[in-house]
Write a protein that holds these residues in place. Structure first.
Motif, PDB file in Angstrom:
ATOM      1  N   SER A 363       0.841  -1.189   0.000  1.00  0.00           N
ATOM      2  CA  SER A 363       0.000   0.000   0.000  1.00  0.00           C
ATOM      3  C   SER A 363       0.879   1.242   0.000  1.00  0.00           C
ATOM      4  N   ALA A 364       0.246   2.367  -0.295  1.00  0.00           N
ATOM      5  CA  ALA A 364       0.971   3.629  -0.281  1.00  0.00           C
ATOM      6  C   ALA A 364       1.373   4.022   1.138  1.00  0.00           C
ATOM      7  N   VAL A 365       0.533   3.675   2.112  1.00  0.00           N
ATOM      8  CA  VAL A 365       0.858   4.000   3.506  1.00  0.00           C
ATOM      9  C   VAL A 365       2.137   3.286   3.928  1.00  0.00           C
ATOM     10  N   GLU A 366       2.253   2.023   3.579  1.00  0.00           N
ATOM     11  CA  GLU A 366       3.458   1.268   3.931  1.00  0.00           C
ATOM     12  C   GLU A 366       4.692   1.851   3.247  1.00  0.00           C
ATOM     13  N   LEU A 367       4.558   2.227   1.983  1.00  0.00           N
ATOM     14  CA  LEU A 367       5.687   2.819   1.255  1.00  0.00           C
ATOM     15  C   LEU A 367       6.154   4.102   1.925  1.00  0.00           C
ATOM     16  N   LEU A 368       5.221   4.999   2.243  1.00  0.00           N
ATOM     17  CA  LEU A 368       5.595   6.275   2.845  1.00  0.00           C
ATOM     18  C   LEU A 368       6.193   6.084   4.233  1.00  0.00           C
ATOM     19  N   ASP A 369       5.646   5.161   5.002  1.00  0.00           N
ATOM     20  CA  ASP A 369       6.199   4.916   6.340  1.00  0.00           C
ATOM     21  C   ASP A 369       7.640   4.415   6.256  1.00  0.00           C
ATOM     22  N   LEU A 370       7.927   3.504   5.335  1.00  0.00           N
ATOM     23  CA  LEU A 370       9.288   2.985   5.185  1.00  0.00           C
ATOM     24  C   LEU A 370      10.249   4.069   4.710  1.00  0.00           C
ATOM     25  N   LEU A 371       9.789   4.884   3.756  1.00  0.00           N
ATOM     26  CA  LEU A 371      10.651   5.958   3.259  1.00  0.00           C
ATOM     27  C   LEU A 371      10.885   7.016   4.329  1.00  0.00           C
ATOM     28  N   ASP A 372       9.865   7.333   5.105  1.00  0.00           N
ATOM     29  CA  ASP A 372      10.037   8.293   6.200  1.00  0.00           C
ATOM     30  C   ASP A 372      11.044   7.780   7.222  1.00  0.00           C
ATOM     31  N   GLY A 373      10.971   6.483   7.528  1.00  0.00           N
ATOM     32  CA  GLY A 373      11.920   5.910   8.477  1.00  0.00           C
ATOM     33  C   GLY A 373      13.346   5.950   7.959  1.00  0.00           C
ATOM     34  N   TRP A 382      16.413  17.012   6.523  1.00  0.00           N
ATOM     35  CA  TRP A 382      15.855  17.232   5.184  1.00  0.00           C
ATOM     36  C   TRP A 382      14.395  17.675   5.258  1.00  0.00           C
ATOM     37  N   THR A 383      13.653  17.135   6.203  1.00  0.00           N
ATOM     38  CA  THR A 383      12.221  17.450   6.307  1.00  0.00           C
ATOM     39  C   THR A 383      11.951  18.821   6.903  1.00  0.00           C
ATOM     40  N   ASP A 384      12.996  19.545   7.291  1.00  0.00           N
ATOM     41  CA  ASP A 384      12.787  20.879   7.848  1.00  0.00           C
ATOM     42  C   ASP A 384      12.229  21.837   6.805  1.00  0.00           C
ATOM     43  N   ARG A 385      12.537  21.585   5.532  1.00  0.00           N
ATOM     44  CA  ARG A 385      12.050  22.491   4.491  1.00  0.00           C
ATOM     45  C   ARG A 385      11.478  21.781   3.261  1.00  0.00           C
ATOM     46  N   CYS A 386      11.594  20.472   3.188  1.00  0.00           N
ATOM     47  CA  CYS A 386      11.099  19.730   2.019  1.00  0.00           C
ATOM     48  C   CYS A 386      10.200  18.578   2.449  1.00  0.00           C
ATOM     49  N   GLN A 387       9.458  18.051   1.495  1.00  0.00           N
ATOM     50  CA  GLN A 387       8.638  16.875   1.722  1.00  0.00           C
ATOM     51  C   GLN A 387       8.504  16.121   0.408  1.00  0.00           C
ATOM     52  N   PHE A 388       8.173  14.841   0.511  1.00  0.00           N
ATOM     53  CA  PHE A 388       7.846  14.067  -0.684  1.00  0.00           C
ATOM     54  C   PHE A 388       6.470  13.463  -0.508  1.00  0.00           C
ATOM     55  N   SER A 389       5.744  13.359  -1.607  1.00  0.00           N
ATOM     56  CA  SER A 389       4.375  12.856  -1.599  1.00  0.00           C
ATOM     57  C   SER A 389       4.243  11.793  -2.685  1.00  0.00           C
ATOM     58  N   PHE A 390       3.359  10.842  -2.437  1.00  0.00           N
ATOM     59  CA  PHE A 390       3.059   9.799  -3.409  1.00  0.00           C
ATOM     60  C   PHE A 390       1.758  10.198  -4.090  1.00  0.00           C
ATOM     61  N   VAL A 391       1.838  10.601  -5.362  1.00  0.00           N
ATOM     62  CA  VAL A 391       0.705  11.240  -6.027  1.00  0.00           C
ATOM     63  C   VAL A 391       0.429  10.572  -7.377  1.00  0.00           C
ATOM     64  N   GLU A 392      -0.704  10.955  -7.958  1.00  0.00           N
ATOM     65  CA  GLU A 392      -1.047  10.596  -9.328  1.00  0.00           C
ATOM     66  C   GLU A 392      -0.880  11.831 -10.196  1.00  0.00           C
ATOM     67  N   ILE A 393      -0.199  11.679 -11.327  1.00  0.00           N
ATOM     68  CA  ILE A 393       0.043  12.794 -12.235  1.00  0.00           C
ATOM     69  C   ILE A 393      -0.410  12.398 -13.634  1.00  0.00           C
ATOM     70  N   TYR A 394      -0.613  13.414 -14.465  1.00  0.00           N
ATOM     71  CA  TYR A 394      -0.893  13.143 -15.869  1.00  0.00           C
ATOM     72  C   TYR A 394       0.306  12.439 -16.486  1.00  0.00           C
ATOM     73  N   SER A 395       0.022  11.439 -17.278  1.00  0.00           N
ATOM     74  CA  SER A 395       1.093  10.700 -17.945  1.00  0.00           C
ATOM     75  C   SER A 395       1.416  11.356 -19.279  1.00  0.00           C
ATOM     76  N   ASP A 396       2.724  11.477 -19.587  1.00  0.00           N
ATOM     77  CA  ASP A 396       3.132  11.992 -20.886  1.00  0.00           C
ATOM     78  C   ASP A 396       3.005  10.941 -21.971  1.00  0.00           C
ATOM     79  N   ALA A 397       2.819   9.677 -21.573  1.00  0.00           N
ATOM     80  CA  ALA A 397       2.632   8.603 -22.556  1.00  0.00           C
ATOM     81  C   ALA A 397       1.196   8.645 -23.086  1.00  0.00           C
ATOM     82  N   ASN A 398       1.045   8.332 -24.360  1.00  0.00           N
ATOM     83  CA  ASN A 398      -0.268   8.427 -24.991  1.00  0.00           C
ATOM     84  C   ASN A 398      -1.220   7.327 -24.548  1.00  0.00           C
TER      85      ASN A 398
END
Length: 719
Positions: A363-373, A382-398
């Motif tokens: 799951s995404a929750v498990e991924l984020l927890d492992l990466l945060d650890g 690093w987290t004092d000024r930045c963050q990473f998120s697991f998101v859905e984006i528009y794909s450049d592939a057709n």
């Protein structure tokens, strides 16, 4: 005379192309048959010196130039020949002298134009001769057959282009057919070149002319880009435009990435001289070409659809707050194959970096927890000024609409609106709210009469008493304020419990309501969509609850108020009360027993209501508008949490279109005003959550659906 002139011009053009082809044949003569490209005996014999050997390259060059320059320096030859032909054919007949002079002048201009064309041909011949000499000197070394064949093919093409570009079609075919290098009799064993493409088999002549004409209208960087994609060094190097169009059509390697790179190169090359002049004039080296080129390269790299779904507060974040390439690399190094299989390195986009890939955890929750650890152990600051998120984006592939990615951004998103401007808008909205509430008493003759009396007393310097009016106005203002206050407290309490920071609210004005809404923004990201939903849902739920209670209590007070106070009550017209099906029905049930008195009354008829009832009715509409699922309203946040960004954009656009059409067909000024203000203030979606892949669960989705149905009942008019 004109026929003779055209023949002379054509003869001169044939001579230029013939000279170029003959020089190529003679230059290759010392090496006999070079990869199947042997000059014909007839062509070679015309270029042999008296001593029986091939003329030196320099001598051959000067001989050709001498012959051509002699022809060019005597345009009178063409004119004299024309005159002789004309005089012989005239048979001594007298002609108009003025017409003859005009004809002679036209012939002179024609000859001068031909001279200019031949001069340009000489320049191309000079360039071609130099390349031929270099080829002959280099010879065919071992292991370089392919390279030599490529060079020879290029020389052949240039000779053929020169011939075809300077003579007629028939003459060119005859001339090229007379050379062994272009004839069908060349050895099939040594032939390494594919035949030229037959243009007529691919395009009609009209299509080719249209394509060539369109190419001429394009900017120079785009012309150079297309030329390089088709295999030419620059656009100016193209001799045969018809061949260029066909080569461009047949090119199978024109990927978007290649065209983007070629355009950048062409744009940089064309911009450099202009920029150099500007730098010299301004004497500011810090604005040099290298800086602009790097900026352009950065812009091209960011040209992706990935960030189209995110708000301007993310895309237009302050450059100083954005994560650096090193920050992105720190996260990238955490992405092990058993966690997140990255399909590319971090890509810079507007607002930060993205890393496309696949989640290898359950799951995404498990991924984020492992990466945060992992990040907390390796680089906790690093987290004092930045963050990473697991998101859905528009794909450049057709083939795909959207894809998963890690989005690296700042961990705070300050609003883009200026504080002074927000304060001014809030002040205007507060003032218009007070005016609206006072205007609710404007249709009551008894109230207006007492106010006019108080005004006369004040003008005469007397003491006037408005306590009676304040006793009626303040309950109305307090009811509106209490409902909105509970609305905002609901947001803040849930946001505080989820450790999400919000901005101070900005009150938006309205022309049909006391105010439109209290707009606040999220400054930090919720952990997941469930948190975003709860923050958004808590506000309208609280506001609507207070407004419903106030409306019911106010209607009861309306029926039980004493006669003296009843004469001073504020009122709303029937046309305004019927703007809400649910609100109007409640008023009709309590005051009229459900007999439909509102629908049967004229729209201008005033209905006296207790101030608390007026505040409750207005509150219902205000908080229902907050539930409309468009943009970043509370209803829009709920829609984003339930559907995700991609489908929320579709759903939101559909709702906006339906409301826009309905506001005209139903003559609803409230909806039309809401859509107008919304278009300027709340059209963006919300900032990214840490986890945007997992949507909310079924109970929250049901709650969203019920709230939207309730909002529709409140906002749809009774008639």
């Amino acid at each position: 005379m004109a026929t003779t002139t055209r023949r002379s011009v054509r003869a001169a053009s044939v001579f230029v192309a013939t000279a170029a082809a003959v020089m190529l044949c003679v230059s290759i003569a010392p090496s006999a048959h070079v990869h199947g490209f042997a000059p014909s005996p007839g062509a070679r014999s015309r270029c042999i010196n008296d001593g029986g050997g091939a003329a030196p390259p320099n001598r051959r060059r000067h001989n050709v130039r001498g012959i051509l320059e002699t022809s060019l320096s005597s345009p009178s030859r063409l004119r004299n020949a024309n005159d002789d032909s004309s005089s012989n054919g005239s048979g001594g007949n007298s002609k108009n002298d003025e017409a003859q002079r005009l004809q002679e002048k036209a012939n002179q201009y024609r000859a001068e134009a031909e001279k200019l064309r031949l001069t340009l041909g000489l320049q191309k011949i000079d360039e071609l001769e130099g390349d031929i000499r270099e080829f002959v000197k280099g010879g065919a070394s071992e292991g370089s057959d392919k390279r030599e064949k490529d060079k020879l093919r290029n020389l052949k093409d240039r000779v053929e282009d020169l011939v075809r570009g300077n003579v007629g079609k028939e003459e060119a075919e005859k001339m090229l057919a007379g050379l062994a290098s272009f004839s069908s009799g060349a050895s099939s064993k040594d032939a390494t070149f594919s035949p030229r493409v037959d243009l007529s088999s691919k395009f009609t002549q009209e299509e080719i002319k249209s394509a060539v004409s369109y190419l001429g209208t394009l900017p120079l960087p785009i012309k150079d880009t297309l030329a390089k994609a088709a295999g030419y060094p620059t656009y100016d190097s193209i001799i045969n435009m018809e061949e260029f169009v066909t080569n461009l059509y047949l090119n199978e390697d024109a990927s978007m990435e290649k065209l983007r790179r070629l355009y950048y190169e062409s744009f940089s090359q064309n911009l450099e001289p202009i920029l150099a002049v500007g730098i010299a004039e301004d004497n500011e080296e810090e604005y040099g070409f290298s800086r602009l080129a790097s900026k352009l390269e950065e812009t091209l790299e960011r040209s992706t659809r990935a960030m189209d779904l995110f708000p301007r507060s993310v895309q237009e974040a302050d450059e100083a707050s954005l994560p650096t390439e090193l920050d992105a690399q720190i996260v990238f190094e955490l992405l092990e194959k058993n966690l997140f299989m990255a399909t590319e390195k971090p890509t810079k986009v507007n607002g930060g970096y993205i890393v496309r890939g696949l989640n290898k955890r359950k799951s995404a929750v498990e991924l984020l927890d492992l990466l945060d650890g992992k990040l907390a152990k390796r680089n906790p600051e690093w987290t004092d000024r930045c963050q990473f998120s697991f998101v859905e984006i528009y794909s450049d592939a057709n083939e795909e609409l959207f894809e998963d990615a890690i989005l690296i951004t700042p961990n705070k998103f300050p609003p883009l609106a200026n504080r002074v401007l927000s304060g001014a808008v809030t002040a205007v909205a507060l003032f218009s709210s007070v005016v609206f509430c006072i205007d609710a008493f404007g249709e009551n003759p008894a109230v207006m009469e007492k106010l006019r009396g108080a005004a006369e007393v004040a003008q005469n310097g007397g003491v006037y008493d408005l306590a009676w009016f304040n006793d009626l106005l303040i309950p109305l203002l307090v009811t509106l304020g209490a409902a909105q206050g509970f609305h905002e407290v609901g947001h803040l309490l849930v946001a505080w419990s989820r450790q999400v920071k919000m901005t101070s609210p900005t009150i938006l004005p309205s022309q049909s309501l006391p105010y439109l809404s209290f707009q606040n923004r999220l400054k930090t990201s919720p952990k997941e969509y469930a948190d975003l939903f709860d923050i958004a849902f808590a506000g309208p739920l609280s506001g609507l609850t207070i407004s419903f209670v106030a409306l019911l209590v106010g209607l009861q007070l309306t029926t039980t108020v004493d006669p003296a106070t009843a004469q001073l009550l504020p009122s709303l017209p029937v046309g305004y009360l019927t703007q809400s099906t649910l609100g109007g029905t409640i008023v009709d049930l309590v005051l009229g027993g459900g007999d439909g008195i509102l629908i049967n009354q004229d729209v201008a008829t005033q209905v006296p209501l207790h101030p608390v009832a007026v505040g409750g009715f207005l509150g219902l509409i205000i908080h229902a508008l907050d539930l409309v699922p468009v943009g970043s309203t509370d209803g829009g946040r709920m829609s984003q949490a339930v559907l995700g960004r991609v489908w929320h954009l579709t759903f939101s656009s559909l709702i906006f279109f339906v409301l826009f059409i309905y506001s005209f067909t139903s003559n609803s000024g409230i909806l039309l005003g809401f859509l107008l203000i919304y278009s300027f203030t709340q059209r963006d979606m919300e900032i990214p959550c840490r986890n945007e892949v997992d949507k909310v669960e079924l109970p929250r989705a049901v709650a969203a659906l019920v709230s939207w149905i309730l909002a529709a009942l409140i906002l749809v008019p009774m008639r």
